[in-house]
Design a protein around this motif. Structure first.
Motif, short mmCIF file in Angstrom:
data_model
loop_
_atom_site.label_atom_id
_atom_site.label_comp_id
_atom_site.label_asym_id
_atom_site.label_seq_id
_atom_site.Cartn_x
_atom_site.Cartn_y
_atom_site.Cartn_z
N UNK A 1 0.76 -1.17 0.09
CA UNK A 1 -0.04 0.01 -0.01
C UNK A 1 0.72 1.28 0.13
N UNK A 2 1.84 1.35 0.77
CA UNK A 2 2.72 2.34 0.74
C UNK A 2 3.60 2.65 -0.61
N UNK A 3 4.05 1.45 -1.02
CA UNK A 3 4.73 1.56 -2.56
C UNK A 3 3.52 2.29 -3.37
N UNK A 4 2.37 1.84 -3.57
CA UNK A 4 1.24 2.21 -4.41
C UNK A 4 1.02 3.59 -3.82
N UNK A 5 1.00 3.99 -2.93
CA UNK A 5 0.78 5.53 -2.49
C UNK A 5 1.71 6.36 -3.00
N UNK A 6 3.11 6.07 -2.88
CA UNK A 6 4.35 6.70 -3.28
C UNK A 6 4.13 6.75 -4.89
#
Length: 85
Positions: free
Chosen positions: A70-75
């Motif tokens: 999720x954090x990778x996608x948000x970035x």
């Protein structure tokens, strides 16, 4: 921009960029995250709160791999919004 939080809930305070005020930047990020990537998943963000703060509140049962994904996608979403502004 600033990031602050407590426990599993945190917020990302957006800054003005390229002619948009900070609230408009937050709205663009929330919309882009909800749409997600072509053929992929999106992220449901709560916000913007206080006008320009994106609230992130993952479930307490989230796994490390899910959080990382999720954090990778948000970035990637934030980078895509930054380029498009």
């Amino acid at each position: 921009s600033k990031v602050r939080g407590e426990g599993m809930v945190f917020g990302i305070e957006c800054a003005a960029a390229r002619g948009l005020d900070s609230r408009q930047v937050a709205i663009e990020i929330v919309k882009a995250a909800y749409i997600g990537e072509p053929g992929g998943d999106g992220i449901h963000l709560l916000g913007p709160l206080a006008g320009n703060v994106i609230r992130i509140s993952p479930p307490n049962v989230i796994t490390f791999d899910q959080a990382r994904s999720a954090l990778d996608l948000l970035l990637r979403v934030v980078e895509r919004v930054a380029i498009s502004l």
